[in-house]
Every structure is written in C-alpha cells, then in structure tokens.
Design an enzyme around this catalytic site. Structure first.
Site, PDB file in Angstrom:
ATOM      1  N   ASP A  12       0.828  -1.207   0.000  1.00  0.00           N
ATOM      2  CA  ASP A  12       0.000   0.000   0.000  1.00  0.00           C
ATOM      3  C   ASP A  12       0.867   1.264   0.000  1.00  0.00           C
ATOM      4  O   ASP A  12       2.014   1.236   0.444  1.00  0.00           O
ATOM      5  CB  ASP A  12      -0.902  -0.022   1.254  1.00  0.00           C
ATOM      6  CG  ASP A  12      -2.077   0.934   1.128  1.00  0.00           C
ATOM      7  OD1 ASP A  12      -2.374   1.390   0.001  1.00  0.00           O
ATOM      8  OD2 ASP A  12      -2.700   1.228   2.162  1.00  0.00           O
ATOM      9  N   HIS A  29       2.653   3.673  -8.941  1.00  0.00           N
ATOM     10  CA  HIS A  29       2.359   2.284  -9.303  1.00  0.00           C
ATOM     11  C   HIS A  29       3.519   1.663 -10.090  1.00  0.00           C
ATOM     12  O   HIS A  29       3.838   0.495  -9.890  1.00  0.00           O
ATOM     13  CB  HIS A  29       1.057   2.201 -10.099  1.00  0.00           C
ATOM     14  CG  HIS A  29      -0.160   2.541  -9.288  1.00  0.00           C
ATOM     15  ND1 HIS A  29      -0.341   2.080  -7.995  1.00  0.00           N
ATOM     16  CD2 HIS A  29      -1.243   3.310  -9.565  1.00  0.00           C
ATOM     17  CE1 HIS A  29      -1.496   2.546  -7.524  1.00  0.00           C
ATOM     18  NE2 HIS A  29      -2.051   3.304  -8.457  1.00  0.00           N
ATOM     19  N   LEU A 123      10.372 -20.879  -4.499  1.00  0.00           N
ATOM     20  CA  LEU A 123       9.512 -19.863  -3.874  1.00  0.00           C
ATOM     21  C   LEU A 123       8.125 -19.996  -4.498  1.00  0.00           C
ATOM     22  O   LEU A 123       8.005 -20.115  -5.717  1.00  0.00           O
ATOM     23  CB  LEU A 123      10.096 -18.461  -4.141  1.00  0.00           C
ATOM     24  CG  LEU A 123       9.281 -17.256  -3.688  1.00  0.00           C
ATOM     25  CD1 LEU A 123       9.130 -17.218  -2.171  1.00  0.00           C
ATOM     26  CD2 LEU A 123       9.943 -15.942  -4.155  1.00  0.00           C
TER      27      LEU A 123
HETATM   28  C1  IPE Z   1      -5.593  -2.643  -0.356  1.00  0.00           C
HETATM   29  O1  IPE Z   1      -5.171  -1.351  -0.535  1.00  0.00           O
HETATM   30  C2  IPE Z   1      -5.594  -3.372  -1.662  1.00  0.00           C
HETATM   31  C3  IPE Z   1      -4.304  -3.498  -2.300  1.00  0.00           C
HETATM   32  C4  IPE Z   1      -3.146  -3.193  -1.778  1.00  0.00           C
HETATM   33  C5  IPE Z   1      -4.340  -4.061  -3.618  1.00  0.00           C
HETATM   34  P1  IPE Z   1      -6.204  -0.139  -0.725  1.00  0.00           P
HETATM   35  O2  IPE Z   1      -5.389   1.092  -0.726  1.00  0.00           O
HETATM   36  O3  IPE Z   1      -7.061  -0.381  -1.895  1.00  0.00           O
HETATM   37  O4  IPE Z   1      -7.087  -0.283   0.579  1.00  0.00           O
HETATM   38  P2  IPE Z   1      -7.948   0.800   1.347  1.00  0.00           P
HETATM   39  O5  IPE Z   1      -8.853   1.396   0.340  1.00  0.00           O
HETATM   40  O6  IPE Z   1      -6.999   1.810   1.902  1.00  0.00           O
HETATM   41  O7  IPE Z   1      -8.635   0.043   2.428  1.00  0.00           O
HETATM   42  C1  IPE Z   2      -1.382   0.323  -3.419  1.00  0.00           C
HETATM   43  O1  IPE Z   2      -1.183   1.692  -3.401  1.00  0.00           O
HETATM   44  C2  IPE Z   2      -1.549  -0.231  -4.806  1.00  0.00           C
HETATM   45  C3  IPE Z   2      -2.934  -0.606  -5.172  1.00  0.00           C
HETATM   46  C4  IPE Z   2      -3.938  -0.651  -4.356  1.00  0.00           C
HETATM   47  C5  IPE Z   2      -3.177  -0.952  -6.563  1.00  0.00           C
HETATM   48  P1  IPE Z   2      -2.398   2.718  -3.411  1.00  0.00           P
HETATM   49  O2  IPE Z   2      -2.757   3.012  -4.808  1.00  0.00           O
HETATM   50  O3  IPE Z   2      -3.486   2.202  -2.558  1.00  0.00           O
HETATM   51  O4  IPE Z   2      -1.726   3.979  -2.759  1.00  0.00           O
HETATM   52  P2  IPE Z   2      -2.395   4.956  -1.692  1.00  0.00           P
HETATM   53  O5  IPE Z   2      -2.851   4.095  -0.560  1.00  0.00           O
HETATM   54  O6  IPE Z   2      -3.523   5.645  -2.372  1.00  0.00           O
HETATM   55  O7  IPE Z   2      -1.287   5.872  -1.288  1.00  0.00           O
HETATM   56 MG    MG Z   3      -4.002   2.429  -0.606  1.00  0.00          MG
END
Ligand code: IPE
Ligand code: IPE
Ligand code: MG
Length: 235
Positions: A12, A29, A123
């Site tokens: 995240d 990303h 792995l």
């Molecule tokens: C959780 O992250 C899902 C992934 C890392 C793919 P999100 O950023 O989508 O989750 P929320 O919205 O903060 O709960």
């Molecule tokens: C995690 O990073 C990747 C995905 C959920 C695809 P985020 O896109 O959730 O990044 P934040 O949480 O908005 O910073």
């Molecule tokens: Mg996120």
C-alpha cells in the site's frame, strides 16, 4: 533469525508516495511494481517459501477509469516480465482472485505464467488480482454447495480443511506474517479465512520504499512475537 514460511503483504501507499514527490499516482504504481520484482529476489535469498501479495482488490475498480486503465497496462507488462523473474528465482507463480473480470489477453498471460512456472519449487509466489476475501469465500462456497447438491459432499463431512480446499489458496499454508506498508491499520478484505492466527506487522514506510532492510526489520519483529495459537507459553 527464524524466517517465516509464508509472508503476506498488502503493498500500500504507491499513490501517496508519488504525490509526496509531486508526481502522478501512476508513477507510484510503476515504482511499486518495480519493487515487487526486487522483493521476490529478497524473499528467495532469505529463504521464505511462500509470498502472497495484494496487488488489486475487488474494491479497487472504484478508482478512476484512468487509474484502473494504468494498472491494467502495468499488469500486462509485469505478467510478461514475471516469466523471467520466475525462472531466475525458480519461483512458482499463481494468481488468486477472480481473473474472469479482466480482459482476455490478461487472463491468457496469467494462465501462461502459471503454466510456465508450475514445476518451480524454490519460492511459491501468489499474486492477488481482483481479489477480495469475501468474494473468494462466496465463490468457494458456491462450488461447495454445487458439489453438495450433486451428492459429492455430505454436510457432515464439511470441516475446516474442506472449506480451505475450496478457497483460491487451496494447498498453500496459512501466512505466518502479514506486512502492510504505508500506515493504514486494516485488512482491506485480504485473506480473512487464512489469517486467523497470522502475526501482523504495520509500517509507515510506503511500498515503493520497502526494501530488504525493512523486510529484515519486519522479520526481526516477528521473531519477538510469542505465537501461542490459543495455548500457553512454553517454558
Ligand atoms: C488494499 O489497498 C488493496 C491493495 C493493496 C491491492 P487499498 O489502498 O485499496 O485499501 P484501502 O482502500 O486503503 O482500504
Ligand atoms: C497500493 O497503493 C496499490 C494498489 C492498491 C493498486 P495505493 O494506490 O493504494 O496507494 P495509496 O494508498 O492511495 O497511497
Ligand atoms: Mg491504498
């Protein structure tokens, strides 16, 4: 250092990481995806046997069309690159989640990667794509109900192991350690059944900055935990 057999990661913070640098979320990303390559090498080096990462949730379709399209483009190139990473690390790759929602070429790439890597055993790498634990349970329990209706399963035969065998993670041991980067303290619909006794580690470090040193820190913290599974502490 006792290395966990199975590490699950909620990667995240890509968006916030990029924003803090004055860059678009898509840049985060791209960097996050590159970090996924590095972390597989690190896991292999440390002797972790199972790694499961949350890359796209069933809820992530709610993001802007532009962001979702950018992620799909990234998955396409990553799934291709992953063939090399799998070979390099002798790594078996599986995708968990409902891939039927993706464009056909992505589904084909997933199948190709799984097929290509199916005999590797160093792995075991699971990528959660269009994954949600509740959705996984719904899909699995529909199949179980179907098998019951067809007379293949009797209600009294249903136990925890059988339910586990109907989930996307069938055959994969439960995670020992779950790491979530970037400060949020929630599960966001990740591996709800499988993480009944998993140790949690939360860090403020954003996913693109989460490196081998941070991974070792998480494993060291895990080593300080007193895992009891409901029992008492051993003397
Ligand atoms: C959780 O992250 C899902 C992934 C890392 C793919 P999100 O950023 O989508 O989750 P929320 O919205 O903060 O709960
Ligand atoms: C995690 O990073 C990747 C995905 C959920 C695809 P985020 O896109 O959730 O990044 P934040 O949480 O908005 O910073
Ligand atoms: Mg996120």
């Amino acid at each position: 250092m006792n290395v966990p057999n199975h590490i699950a990661i909620i990667l995240d913070g890509n968006g916030r990481w990029a924003k803090a640098k004055g860059m678009p979320r898509s840049y985060g990303h791209v960097k996050g995806c590159a970090n996924l390559e590095t972390i597989c090498d690190d896991m292999k080096e440390l002797g972790v046997k199972y790694l499961t990462v949350y890359a796209f949730s069933t809820e992530n379709w709610k993001r802007s069309r532009e962001e979702v399209e950018g992620l799909m483009k990234l998955f396409r190139s990553y799934l291709k690159k992953c063939l090399k990473i799998a070979e390099r690390n002798q790594m078996r790759v599986k995708v968990i989640g409902d891939i039927s929602a993706f464009d056909e070429d992505i589904q084909r790439k997933v199948i190709e990667l799984e097929e290509f890597s199916k005999d590797f055993t160093e792995l075991h790498f699971q990528i959660a794509l269009n994954y949600g634990a509740r959705d996984e349970i719904v899909r699995g329990m529909r199949r179980l109900a179907r098998d019951a209706v067809d007379g293949k399963v009797k209600p009294e035969e249903i136990d925890e192991a059988m339910i586990g065998s109907y989930l996307d993670t069938a055959g994969i041991p439960d995670p020992d350690l779950m790491i979530r980067t970037s400060g949020e303290l929630r599960l966001s619909n990740y591996l709800l059944w499988q993480m009944a006794y998993t140790e949690f580690y939360f860090t403020d470090v954003a996913w693109p900055d989460f490196n081998k040193a941070e991974l070792i820190k998480a494993i060291e913290k895990y080593n300080e935990r007193d895992r009891r599974y409901g029992g008492t502490k051993e003397e």
